[in-house]
Design a protein around this motif. Structure first.
Motif, PDB file in Angstrom:
ATOM      1  N   ALA A  65       0.831  -1.202   0.000  1.00 50.30           N
ATOM      2  CA  ALA A  65       0.000   0.000   0.000  1.00 50.30           C
ATOM      3  C   ALA A  65       0.868   1.256   0.000  1.00 50.30           C
ATOM      4  O   ALA A  65       0.613   2.214  -0.748  1.00 50.30           O
ATOM      5  CB  ALA A  65      -0.927  -0.013   1.213  1.00 50.30           C
ATOM      6  N   GLU A  68       2.699   1.615  -3.432  1.00 55.76           N
ATOM      7  CA  GLU A  68       1.797   2.084  -4.486  1.00 55.76           C
ATOM      8  C   GLU A  68       1.509   3.576  -4.348  1.00 55.76           C
ATOM      9  O   GLU A  68       1.457   4.308  -5.341  1.00 55.76           O
ATOM     10  CB  GLU A  68       0.492   1.291  -4.446  1.00 55.76           C
ATOM     11  CG  GLU A  68       0.607  -0.093  -5.034  1.00 55.76           C
ATOM     12  CD  GLU A  68       0.849  -0.052  -6.535  1.00 55.76           C
ATOM     13  OE1 GLU A  68      -0.067   0.356  -7.277  1.00 55.76           O
ATOM     14  OE2 GLU A  68       1.959  -0.402  -6.960  1.00 55.76           O
ATOM     15  N   ALA A  69       1.327   4.040  -3.112  1.00 53.10           N
ATOM     16  CA  ALA A  69       1.063   5.457  -2.889  1.00 53.10           C
ATOM     17  C   ALA A  69       2.253   6.315  -3.323  1.00 53.10           C
ATOM     18  O   ALA A  69       2.083   7.407  -3.874  1.00 53.10           O
ATOM     19  CB  ALA A  69       0.743   5.699  -1.415  1.00 53.10           C
ATOM     20  N   GLU A  73       0.622   4.401  -7.993  1.00 57.69           N
ATOM     21  CA  GLU A  73      -0.427   3.373  -8.071  1.00 57.69           C
ATOM     22  C   GLU A  73      -0.389   2.614  -9.399  1.00 57.69           C
ATOM     23  O   GLU A  73      -1.360   2.557 -10.161  1.00 57.69           O
ATOM     24  CB  GLU A  73      -1.799   4.010  -7.842  1.00 57.69           C
ATOM     25  CG  GLU A  73      -1.922   4.624  -6.446  1.00 57.69           C
ATOM     26  CD  GLU A  73      -3.245   5.293  -6.185  1.00 57.69           C
ATOM     27  OE1 GLU A  73      -3.847   5.816  -7.139  1.00 57.69           O
ATOM     28  OE2 GLU A  73      -3.674   5.298  -5.021  1.00 57.69           O
ATOM     29  N   ARG A  76      -3.046  -0.208  -9.951  1.00 56.40           N
ATOM     30  CA  ARG A  76      -4.353   0.296 -10.408  1.00 56.40           C
ATOM     31  C   ARG A  76      -4.339   0.505 -11.918  1.00 56.40           C
ATOM     32  O   ARG A  76      -5.320   0.214 -12.600  1.00 56.40           O
ATOM     33  CB  ARG A  76      -4.700   1.603  -9.702  1.00 56.40           C
ATOM     34  CG  ARG A  76      -5.076   1.436  -8.227  1.00 56.40           C
ATOM     35  CD  ARG A  76      -5.553   2.754  -7.661  1.00 56.40           C
ATOM     36  NE  ARG A  76      -5.848   2.673  -6.245  1.00 56.40           N
ATOM     37  CZ  ARG A  76      -6.970   3.082  -5.684  1.00 56.40           C
ATOM     38  NH1 ARG A  76      -7.928   3.608  -6.439  1.00 56.40           N
ATOM     39  NH2 ARG A  76      -7.168   2.997  -4.391  1.00 56.40           N
ATOM     40  N   VAL A  97      -4.778  -0.315   0.324  1.00 57.26           N
ATOM     41  CA  VAL A  97      -4.523   1.059  -0.101  1.00 57.26           C
ATOM     42  C   VAL A  97      -4.157   1.892   1.127  1.00 57.26           C
ATOM     43  O   VAL A  97      -4.720   1.706   2.206  1.00 57.26           O
ATOM     44  CB  VAL A  97      -5.720   1.675  -0.842  1.00 57.26           C
ATOM     45  CG1 VAL A  97      -6.039   0.894  -2.103  1.00 57.26           C
ATOM     46  CG2 VAL A  97      -6.953   1.759   0.050  1.00 57.26           C
ATOM     47  N   LYS A  99      -3.949   4.853   3.741  1.00 57.40           N
ATOM     48  CA  LYS A  99      -4.896   5.845   4.227  1.00 57.40           C
ATOM     49  C   LYS A  99      -4.148   6.873   5.051  1.00 57.40           C
ATOM     50  O   LYS A  99      -3.447   6.540   5.997  1.00 57.40           O
ATOM     51  CB  LYS A  99      -5.983   5.199   5.080  1.00 57.40           C
ATOM     52  CG  LYS A  99      -6.998   6.208   5.627  1.00 57.40           C
ATOM     53  CD  LYS A  99      -8.071   5.567   6.473  1.00 57.40           C
ATOM     54  CE  LYS A  99      -9.074   6.620   6.953  1.00 57.40           C
ATOM     55  NZ  LYS A  99     -10.121   6.046   7.802  1.00 57.40           N
ATOM     56  N   ALA A 111      -3.503   0.197   6.645  1.00 55.72           N
ATOM     57  CA  ALA A 111      -4.086   0.516   5.340  1.00 55.72           C
ATOM     58  C   ALA A 111      -5.591   0.285   5.378  1.00 55.72           C
ATOM     59  O   ALA A 111      -6.160  -0.107   6.403  1.00 55.72           O
ATOM     60  CB  ALA A 111      -3.449  -0.354   4.260  1.00 55.72           C
ATOM     61  N   ALA A 114      -9.477  -2.464   0.164  1.00 58.86           N
ATOM     62  CA  ALA A 114     -10.332  -1.828  -0.831  1.00 58.86           C
ATOM     63  C   ALA A 114     -10.747  -2.787  -1.932  1.00 58.86           C
ATOM     64  O   ALA A 114      -9.944  -3.591  -2.407  1.00 58.86           O
ATOM     65  CB  ALA A 114      -9.622  -0.628  -1.458  1.00 58.86           C
ATOM     66  N   LEU A 116     -12.112  -2.512  -5.712  1.00 58.99           N
ATOM     67  CA  LEU A 116     -12.174  -1.534  -6.795  1.00 58.99           C
ATOM     68  C   LEU A 116     -12.960  -2.103  -7.973  1.00 58.99           C
ATOM     69  O   LEU A 116     -12.786  -3.272  -8.320  1.00 58.99           O
ATOM     70  CB  LEU A 116     -10.764  -1.168  -7.262  1.00 58.99           C
ATOM     71  CG  LEU A 116      -9.749  -0.776  -6.189  1.00 58.99           C
ATOM     72  CD1 LEU A 116      -8.405  -0.458  -6.845  1.00 58.99           C
ATOM     73  CD2 LEU A 116     -10.238   0.397  -5.374  1.00 58.99           C
ATOM     74  N   GLU A 127     -15.107   2.471  -5.402  1.00 60.76           N
ATOM     75  CA  GLU A 127     -14.110   1.969  -4.465  1.00 60.76           C
ATOM     76  C   GLU A 127     -14.775   1.799  -3.102  1.00 60.76           C
ATOM     77  O   GLU A 127     -15.270   2.768  -2.525  1.00 60.76           O
ATOM     78  CB  GLU A 127     -12.918   2.912  -4.363  1.00 60.76           C
ATOM     79  CG  GLU A 127     -11.862   2.457  -3.372  1.00 60.76           C
ATOM     80  CD  GLU A 127     -10.580   3.265  -3.430  1.00 60.76           C
ATOM     81  OE1 GLU A 127      -9.846   3.297  -2.428  1.00 60.76           O
ATOM     82  OE2 GLU A 127     -10.302   3.869  -4.498  1.00 60.76           O
ATOM     83  N   HIS A 129     -14.386   0.314   0.888  1.00 56.24           N
ATOM     84  CA  HIS A 129     -13.427  -0.031   1.935  1.00 56.24           C
ATOM     85  C   HIS A 129     -14.105  -0.934   2.961  1.00 56.24           C
ATOM     86  O   HIS A 129     -15.160  -0.598   3.505  1.00 56.24           O
ATOM     87  CB  HIS A 129     -12.904   1.232   2.613  1.00 56.24           C
ATOM     88  CG  HIS A 129     -12.207   2.157   1.672  1.00 56.24           C
ATOM     89  ND1 HIS A 129     -12.201   3.527   1.819  1.00 56.24           N
ATOM     90  CD2 HIS A 129     -11.493   1.905   0.538  1.00 56.24           C
ATOM     91  CE1 HIS A 129     -11.516   4.079   0.844  1.00 56.24           C
ATOM     92  NE2 HIS A 129     -11.072   3.119   0.054  1.00 56.24           N
TER      93      HIS A 129
END
Length: 285
Positions: A65, A68-69, A73, A76, A97, A99, A111, A114, A116, A127, A129
């Motif tokens: 997570a 990717e941030a 990403e 995605r 993902v 947060k 995280a 999620a 998607l 999306e 959660h």
């Protein structure tokens, strides 16, 4: 709840993908992509992946997570490209993902889990959660599960409009909380997703009966892809990924190991079931 299906496609071929994900993210993603392409080649237009399909390890999920941030990403983008290339609606069961909120302490690395939803144009349509976290001790199981050590709760239900009707999103442990699905049914949903990683112990006892109950009481199609096998970290998941119709019939199932369960859905029949047994009109509470 309504039995009016006007303006929607009356049939849909849907598929749920069962995996036995490990700790190698690249290998898991490649396996998921392969299964999605295989389902699409069989005519599936709506395909649902299981919970934790990218990585079956909580600490690795947190690292993923954060990575990717930081790096735009990229996963995605892969999922969006896959949906566009195959011309499908893809529910990416669950992935971690990051947060970051004003209310989250800096040392809180947890995280969100999620789900998607991507459309055939490659756009992110919804999306969700995960709202209910798996903090339990399973009788007869040597492991204690504390999902809240790694994840934060989601805050709200989430629906998405598809060509066949309204889809309500959930993840795994959510399945035990019928009020979530009642809210979805009352909002007009005709389909529900439950991507999961049910343990072998809890799955054997509760998986099938809970899925059929959610389908019957809400008169919805239920798509339930599960992890299904022995994982690298020693955990054993139940499998039995399935598609259940609004009458509670299992239309397709994969019992164990990687695989695809695929079925054609008849939304005219769903409307007939609701018309002949209008449970929403009869509800007293």
């Amino acid at each position: 709840m309504t039995d009016d299906n006007s303006g929607s496609d009356s049939t849909c071929v849907a598929a749920v993908v069962q995996m036995v994900s490990g700790q190698d993210i690249s290998a898991n993603l490649a396996a998921a992509e392969s299964q999605v392409r295989a389902a699409a080649s069989q005519g599936a237009r709506l395909i649902v992946l299981p919970e934790n399909f990218l990585v079956f390890d909580s600490e690795a999920a947190i690292s993923l997570a954060q990575s990717e941030a930081r790096n735009g990403e990229q996963i995605r983008k892969r999922l969006a490209d896959l949906s566009r290339a195959e011309g499908i609606y893809l529910v990416a069961g669950s992935l971690p993902v990051a947060k970051t909120t004003l209310h989250q302490p800096e040392d809180d690395r947890r995280a969100l889990s999620a789900s998607l939803v991507y459309g055939p144009e490659g756009g992110l349509l919804a999306e969700y959660h995960k709202m209910h976290l798996f903090d339990v001790e399973v009788s007869g199981d040597s492991q204690r599960y504390m999902e809240s050590d790694y994840f934060r709760e989601g805050e709200a239900p989430q629906t998405v409009e598809l060509p066949w009707g309204l889809l309500g999103l959930s993840i795994c442990y959510d399945l035990r909380f019928p009020e979530l699905y009642r809210a979805y049914a009352r909002s007009g949903c005709t389909m529900l997703t439950v991507p999961s990683a049910f343990t072998a112990k809890t799955g054997e006892a509760h998986w099938d009966v809970l899925l059929r109950a959610r389908a019957i009481e809400n008169q919805c199609f239920v798509f339930a892809p599960n992890q299904g096998g022995q994982h690298e970290n020693g955990r054993h998941t139940f499998g039995h990924s399935q598609i259940v119709d609004p009458w509670g019939r299992v239309l397709a199932m994969v019992e164990s190991g990687p695989g695809i369960a695929i079925a054609e859905l008849d939304f005219k029949e769903l409307a007939q079931i609701r018309r002949r047994m209008p449970v929403e009109q009869h509800r007293r509470l």
